[in-house]
Design an enzyme around this catalytic site. Sequence first.
Site, PDB file in Angstrom:
ATOM      1  CG  ASP A   8      23.785  15.892 -21.164  1.00 17.47           C
ATOM      2  OD1 ASP A   8      22.881  15.125 -21.563  1.00 17.47           O
ATOM      3  OD2 ASP A   8      24.765  15.502 -20.493  1.00 17.47           O
ATOM      4  CE  LYS A  70      18.335  10.702 -22.924  1.00 18.49           C
ATOM      5  NZ  LYS A  70      19.647  11.345 -22.715  1.00 18.49           N
ATOM      6  CD  GLU A 147      22.833  11.774 -24.683  1.00 25.72           C
ATOM      7  OE1 GLU A 147      23.273  10.678 -24.291  1.00 25.72           O
ATOM      8  OE2 GLU A 147      21.707  12.196 -24.397  1.00 25.72           O
ATOM      9  CG  ASP A 170      27.485   9.073 -23.178  1.00 23.16           C
ATOM     10  OD1 ASP A 170      27.411   8.843 -21.948  1.00 23.16           O
ATOM     11  OD2 ASP A 170      26.891  10.018 -23.722  1.00 23.16           O
TER      12      ASP A 170
HETATM   13  P1  ADP Z   1      22.944  10.562 -17.910  1.00 20.17           P
HETATM   14  O1  ADP Z   1      23.672  11.312 -18.972  1.00 20.17           O
HETATM   15  O2  ADP Z   1      22.293   9.321 -18.405  1.00 20.17           O
HETATM   16  O3  ADP Z   1      22.042  11.396 -17.094  1.00 20.17           O
HETATM   17  P2  ADP Z   1      25.372  10.586 -16.329  1.00 20.17           P
HETATM   18  O4  ADP Z   1      26.424  10.639 -17.351  1.00 20.17           O
HETATM   19  O5  ADP Z   1      25.154  11.775 -15.482  1.00 20.17           O
HETATM   20  O6  ADP Z   1      24.018  10.033 -16.921  1.00 20.17           O
HETATM   21  O7  ADP Z   1      25.689   9.333 -15.404  1.00 20.17           O
HETATM   22  C1  ADP Z   1      24.805   8.958 -14.411  1.00 20.17           C
HETATM   23  C2  ADP Z   1      25.108   7.567 -13.962  1.00 20.17           C
HETATM   24  O8  ADP Z   1      26.466   7.515 -13.524  1.00 20.17           O
HETATM   25  C3  ADP Z   1      24.256   7.158 -12.793  1.00 20.17           C
HETATM   26  O9  ADP Z   1      23.771   5.842 -12.991  1.00 20.17           O
HETATM   27  C4  ADP Z   1      25.209   7.222 -11.621  1.00 20.17           C
HETATM   28  O10 ADP Z   1      24.904   6.269 -10.625  1.00 20.17           O
HETATM   29  C5  ADP Z   1      26.517   6.867 -12.277  1.00 20.17           C
HETATM   30  N1  ADP Z   1      27.675   7.361 -11.509  1.00 20.17           N
HETATM   31  C6  ADP Z   1      28.000   8.640 -11.222  1.00 20.17           C
HETATM   32  N2  ADP Z   1      29.102   8.702 -10.461  1.00 20.17           N
HETATM   33  C7  ADP Z   1      29.504   7.416 -10.261  1.00 20.17           C
HETATM   34  C8  ADP Z   1      30.590   6.789  -9.550  1.00 20.17           C
HETATM   35  N3  ADP Z   1      31.485   7.510  -8.878  1.00 20.17           N
HETATM   36  N4  ADP Z   1      30.667   5.437  -9.585  1.00 20.17           N
HETATM   37  C9  ADP Z   1      29.755   4.697 -10.263  1.00 20.17           C
HETATM   38  N5  ADP Z   1      28.724   5.220 -10.937  1.00 20.17           N
HETATM   39  C10 ADP Z   1      28.587   6.563 -10.945  1.00 20.17           C
HETATM   40 MG    MG Z   2      24.602  11.577 -20.628  1.00 18.17          MG
END
Ligand code: ADP
Ligand code: MG
Length: 579
Positions: A8, A70, A147, A170
Site C-alpha cells: 500500500d 503521491k 485501493e 477510503d
Molecule cells: P494514506 O493511505 O493516504 O496514506 P491513511 O489511510 O494512512 O492515508 O490515513 C492518513 C490520514 O488519516 C492522515 O491525514 C491522518 O491525519 C489521518 N488520521 C489518522 N488517524 C487519525 C485520527 N485518529 N483522527 C483523525 N485523522 C486521523
Molecule cells: Mg490509503
Amino acid sequence: MGQIVGIDLGTTFSAVGYLDQQGPRLIPNALGDVLTPSAVGFDTDGHLLVGRAAKELQVVQPERCVSAFKRYMGTDWTIELAGRRYLPEELSSLILKSLRQDAEAHFKGVVDRAVITVPAYFNEPQRQATMRAGQLAGLTVERILNEPTAAAIAYGAADAKAEKSLVVFDLGGGTFDVSVVEQFEGTLEVRASAGEVFLGGEDFTNALVARVLESKGLVFERVEAEAPRLVSRLRQECEQAKKRLSSCAETTVRLPNAQGEFPGQAPVITITRSDFERWTTHILNRIDIPIRRALGDAKLSKDDVHDLVLVGGATRMPQVVDRLKWLFGRDPVCRLNPDETVALGAAVQAGLIDRHEQVEELVVTDVAPFTLGIEIARDLASRIRDGYFMPIINRNTTIPVSRVERVYTIHNNQTYMEIRIYQGESRRVEGNLLLGKVTVQGIPRGPAGQAVDVRFTYDLNGVLEVEAVVVETQQKVMHVITRHARGMSDAELQRAIAAMNRLKTHPREEAVNRFLLRRAERVYQELPLGEREFLDRLLSAFEEALETQNEEEIVGMRLALEEFLNRVDSSGQDDHGDQ
Ligand code: ADP
Ligand code: MG
C-alpha cells in the site's frame, strides 16, 4: 523468482505485507512499525532518510524533506532535495525500496515482485507513474490494484462465505475513493468506483493550520512564504490536535515562532471539536457526490447496501462517521484497522497471483473508473464541428475489456487521421484529460467516409492500449498510451535507477539510532530553555557512543535517551497515531 509482496503506497503511510498459511500479514519496518510514513529527506551529511526519521527531520528542517508527493504522481512536478531534482515517482521509489528492504530482512531472501495499490480514481498517467516507481525500486509490478478493491478483498477473504453488497469508503491522507462491491459464492465483484484525488485528511489539517493562523491575524500563504519553519511546526501541532479531536471535545495548539520554536510564552489556542467541524464542513461535503455517483452507476439504492466499510485513517474523524450514518441510516463497520486494510488486501492479491492455496477460491473483478474515448467531429447543419467526445469504454465497465468503434474520414481524399484519446465524463473534449494520440496513415484516397476501426483494450492494471485499423486495407496502428506528463524512455529509466542507487544510505541496522537522533533534535527545539541542557548532555553522550561504536554503550545511552524523550514528548511514540 523472488518473493512477491503486496504494497500500500499511501499518501501519508505505506505498508508491505504477504500471505501465509494463517492469512495476510504485514511486515514491520526497522523500527518495528507496520506503517512507514511516506516521507523522504536528506540529513545534513547527505544521507537518505525514509519514514519516521524523515518525518522528524521535516518538522525541524522542512527544506530537506518532502511528504505527500503521491498527490503529484503522473505530473511534471519536481522538488529539489540535497542538490538533485526528484520526480514524484522517484520519491515513491525510495519508499518502495525501503519497504522492499524491510521485506527482504523479514524473509532473509530476495523480494522482487509486488502488487502495488493506487486510488481507484487514479488516472492513466498516475498509474503509469506508479508502475515506474516500482521499476525504479527494482520491483516487477505484477499488478496495480485499486485501493478500495484491496480493502474489499481484505474483508472478503476474512468472510468468504458471505453474500452481500458492500460500500467501501477510503478517506486517506490525500485521496477519497468509494467503491460498491457485490460479494457472492467466493466472488468479489466491484460494480462501480468513484472518487476524488485531492480530498483527504491532509486537507482537514491544512484547514486547521489556516484557521489557527487566521485567529492570530495571519495569512497562511504569506506565512508559508516568509516563515516555512513556523508552518511546518504548526502543521505538526495541528495534525496531532486533529487526531486528539477524534476522541476529545476540546484541545489546544501552540503557535511556534518564525524559527519554528516554542519560546517560554508561546501563544496557546484552544480548539473545540465543533469549531473544527464547522471549519471543515466544506471539505466533508465533497464526499457526497462520489457516493451518489457510485451508487447510481451500480444501480443500487442506499437501502440495498448491507455493509459500509471504513478504510483510511481519516475515517477515524467522528464527523465522517456521522455523515455516513446520516446518509445511509446505519452504522459503518470497521473490523480491521482502517490504515492497514488496503495493505492486507494487497497481500491477499499477491497470494492470489502466486496461486496460494489459502485463497484459491476467491475471484475478484474490478471496473474502469473513468469513461475512455476519442475526439470526433460532428456534421451540424452541414458545418463540421470538432471537439466532441465519443466514449468507447464507459465508466464502471468490468475489466479487462476490449471495445471497438468505427469512425470515418470527413474529407475527400483524406489519407491520414489523427485520433486523440481522452478520459473523462464531459461531452466536449476540453473538459476531459488528453491521454495521447494515434496517427493513422495510408488511408486509401477516395470520397469522405473511409472507415477506421478504433479498438480500446483496458487491462487488469487499468492500463489502456489503443489499436486503429484501416478497414479497407486492414493496416494496423498500435499505440500504448504513454503520454504521461513526462514519460521516461528505457534509457532514462536506467539512468534514474542508477541515480537512486548512488544515494548515500545508512545501514538498516542503524535505523533506530538515526530515528532517535532526529526525534531528539526535534524535541530539543520544543523544550523550554531550562530543560534543554539535560537533553543536550544525553544527546552528546549518545552521539559519542555511536562514534566509538561500542555496542554496549550505544544500547545504554539509547535507553536513557528514549526514556527521557518518552517522558517529555507525547508525540512520536506510538507507531502511527501521532506523527
Ligand atoms: P494514506 O493511505 O493516504 O496514506 P491513511 O489511510 O494512512 O492515508 O490515513 C492518513 C490520514 O488519516 C492522515 O491525514 C491522518 O491525519 C489521518 N488520521 C489518522 N488517524 C487519525 C485520527 N485518529 N483522527 C483523525 N485523522 C486521523
Ligand atoms: Mg490509503
